[in-house]
Design an enzyme around this catalytic site. Sequence first.
Site, PDB file in Angstrom:
ATOM      1  N   ASN A  27       0.894  -1.201  -0.008  1.00  0.00           N
ATOM      2  CA  ASN A  27       0.101   0.010  -0.039  1.00  0.00           C
ATOM      3  C   ASN A  27       0.988   1.326   0.028  1.00  0.00           C
ATOM      4  O   ASN A  27       1.910   1.338   0.761  1.00  0.00           O
ATOM      5  CB  ASN A  27      -0.997   0.021   1.186  1.00  0.00           C
ATOM      6  CG  ASN A  27      -0.347   0.547   2.372  1.00  0.00           C
ATOM      7  OD1 ASN A  27      -0.898   1.919   2.508  1.00  0.00           O
ATOM      8  ND2 ASN A  27       0.187  -0.073   3.175  1.00  0.00           N
ATOM      9  N   ALA A  28       0.224   2.161  -0.732  1.00  0.00           N
ATOM     10  CA  ALA A  28       0.698   3.681  -0.753  1.00  0.00           C
ATOM     11  C   ALA A  28      -0.297   4.747  -0.710  1.00  0.00           C
ATOM     12  O   ALA A  28      -0.848   5.115  -1.689  1.00  0.00           O
ATOM     13  CB  ALA A  28       1.801   3.827  -1.912  1.00  0.00           C
ATOM     14  N   GLY A  52      -0.522   7.124   1.277  1.00  0.00           N
ATOM     15  CA  GLY A  52       0.311   8.525   1.206  1.00  0.00           C
ATOM     16  C   GLY A  52      -0.253   9.494   2.600  1.00  0.00           C
ATOM     17  O   GLY A  52      -0.031  10.532   2.357  1.00  0.00           O
ATOM     18  N   ASN A  58       5.224   8.570  13.893  1.00  0.00           N
ATOM     19  CA  ASN A  58       5.415   7.789  12.538  1.00  0.00           C
ATOM     20  C   ASN A  58       6.580   8.443  11.835  1.00  0.00           C
ATOM     21  O   ASN A  58       6.310   9.312  11.111  1.00  0.00           O
ATOM     22  CB  ASN A  58       4.021   7.781  12.047  1.00  0.00           C
ATOM     23  CG  ASN A  58       4.366   6.862  10.612  1.00  0.00           C
ATOM     24  OD1 ASN A  58       5.105   6.391  10.306  1.00  0.00           O
ATOM     25  ND2 ASN A  58       3.189   7.029   9.913  1.00  0.00           N
ATOM     26  N   CYS A  91       7.032   6.142   7.654  1.00  0.00           N
ATOM     27  CA  CYS A  91       6.066   5.853   6.379  1.00  0.00           C
ATOM     28  C   CYS A  91       6.970   5.776   5.059  1.00  0.00           C
ATOM     29  O   CYS A  91       7.832   6.934   4.950  1.00  0.00           O
ATOM     30  CB  CYS A  91       4.933   7.109   6.113  1.00  0.00           C
ATOM     31  SG  CYS A  91       4.177   6.788   4.693  1.00  0.00           S
ATOM     32  N   ASN A 148       7.241  -0.736  10.929  1.00  0.00           N
ATOM     33  CA  ASN A 148       6.409  -0.219   9.905  1.00  0.00           C
ATOM     34  C   ASN A 148       6.565  -1.082   8.603  1.00  0.00           C
ATOM     35  O   ASN A 148       7.245  -2.106   8.846  1.00  0.00           O
ATOM     36  CB  ASN A 148       6.973   1.161   9.784  1.00  0.00           C
ATOM     37  CG  ASN A 148       5.424   1.943   9.270  1.00  0.00           C
ATOM     38  OD1 ASN A 148       4.992   1.634   8.221  1.00  0.00           O
ATOM     39  ND2 ASN A 148       5.525   3.324   9.669  1.00  0.00           N
ATOM     40  N   GLY A 155       1.517  -7.651   6.126  1.00  0.00           N
ATOM     41  CA  GLY A 155       0.817  -9.023   6.377  1.00  0.00           C
ATOM     42  C   GLY A 155       1.651 -10.050   6.605  1.00  0.00           C
ATOM     43  O   GLY A 155       3.046  -9.883   6.841  1.00  0.00           O
ATOM     44  N   GLY A 214       3.786  -6.732  12.838  1.00  0.00           N
ATOM     45  CA  GLY A 214       4.436  -7.077  11.408  1.00  0.00           C
ATOM     46  C   GLY A 214       3.631  -8.233  11.020  1.00  0.00           C
ATOM     47  O   GLY A 214       4.210  -9.299  11.502  1.00  0.00           O
ATOM     48  N   GLY A 222      -2.281  -5.116  12.400  1.00  0.00           N
ATOM     49  CA  GLY A 222      -2.648  -4.121  11.200  1.00  0.00           C
ATOM     50  C   GLY A 222      -3.613  -5.002  10.033  1.00  0.00           C
ATOM     51  O   GLY A 222      -4.796  -4.962   9.909  1.00  0.00           O
TER      52      GLY A 222
HETATM   53  C1  DHB Z   1       1.409   4.567   4.447  1.00  0.00           C
HETATM   54  C2  DHB Z   1       2.036   4.774   5.718  1.00  0.00           C
HETATM   55  C3  DHB Z   1       2.803   3.962   6.322  1.00  0.00           C
HETATM   56  O1  DHB Z   1       3.346   4.443   7.459  1.00  0.00           O
HETATM   57  C4  DHB Z   1       3.208   2.818   5.572  1.00  0.00           C
HETATM   58  O2  DHB Z   1       3.843   1.820   6.582  1.00  0.00           O
HETATM   59  C5  DHB Z   1       2.567   2.438   4.522  1.00  0.00           C
HETATM   60  C6  DHB Z   1       1.899   3.207   3.747  1.00  0.00           C
HETATM   61  C7  DHB Z   1       0.772   5.289   3.551  1.00  0.00           C
HETATM   62  O3  DHB Z   1      -0.332   6.046   4.220  1.00  0.00           O
HETATM   63  O4  DHB Z   1       0.780   5.424   2.539  1.00  0.00           O
END
Ligand code: DHB
Length: 306
Positions: A69-70, A72, A126, A129, A193, A219, A245, A267
Amino acid sequence: MQLKTNFLGIHLENPLVLASGILGTTGASLARVAKNGAGAVTSKSTWLKRHAGHPNPTVVDLGDGNLLNAVGLPHSGTEETRIEFENFRKLSQKPLFASIAARNLKEFGETAAAVAKLKPDLIELNISCPNVEDEFGKPFACDVNDAAEATRIVKKVIGEIPLAVKLSPNVANITEIAQSVEAAGADAITAINTVGPGMVIDIETAQPILANKFGGLSGPAIRPIAVKAVFEIFAAVKIPIIGMGGVTTGRDAVEMLQAGASLVGIGSAAKDGSEIFGKIAAEIVEFYERKKIKNVADLVGIAHKS
Ligand code: DHB
């Protein structure tokens, strides 16, 4: 036996915590997760002001519970957080952890000060990311000095509220970063993360699927990486760890506790519903009873004993 535990003075019904970014957008959704069995919940990362995030598609389902995922880190700003925290508190008494993100050190301080006023039970920084690198450069969690500086600035403005710093696995030496944030005043470490970033190509169009091209992997596929990170961090610092994780079952949660996590984050496994918390909690109890273990704390880090 019971799963009750105390983490930095915070009382939790069980050691399972909703990880940031999943089901944590509104007070109502956070409260639902709490009601379905989470010991504590973590909000989506708050920004000081509106932050747009990436266009769709933002998530690729890789199968077997794994995601790339992205998103953002889209967010409307601290006023939205104030409203949603108020909504949560009307619905749940459980501990609420506030994740915060920012583009630079000054903004980390301002965001932390604004969020501290909302009196969350813990603030999670955080700095890891992987998907905003185009906007802001390498995550702070990828550099010993940047990670420490962000920790120092935030700890200074949030006073008595416990601070957990969320680390990136995408570094050469995660224990070095853990030690630097501990020395800078972190009260806990959150690890890990998402991994990568990685990429998936749609071979029909020969184009990356994610609009951002790259995204963080989560996952069950990343669980061994997370377990190793927690195991190594446990040996390197004195502060407690929120381990996460790829945890999907009671067996996985026990593994995280044995590696050295005091709390266990869930998560991706919660993406299809928060009932998973009750299920994992029941599976942990089953394990404890079979092993005749009385307290969650008795299991933390036992994989280090030879
Ligand atoms: C996003 C943020 C995160 O901290 C991560 O590990 C993956 C995706 C995000 O919002 O894109």
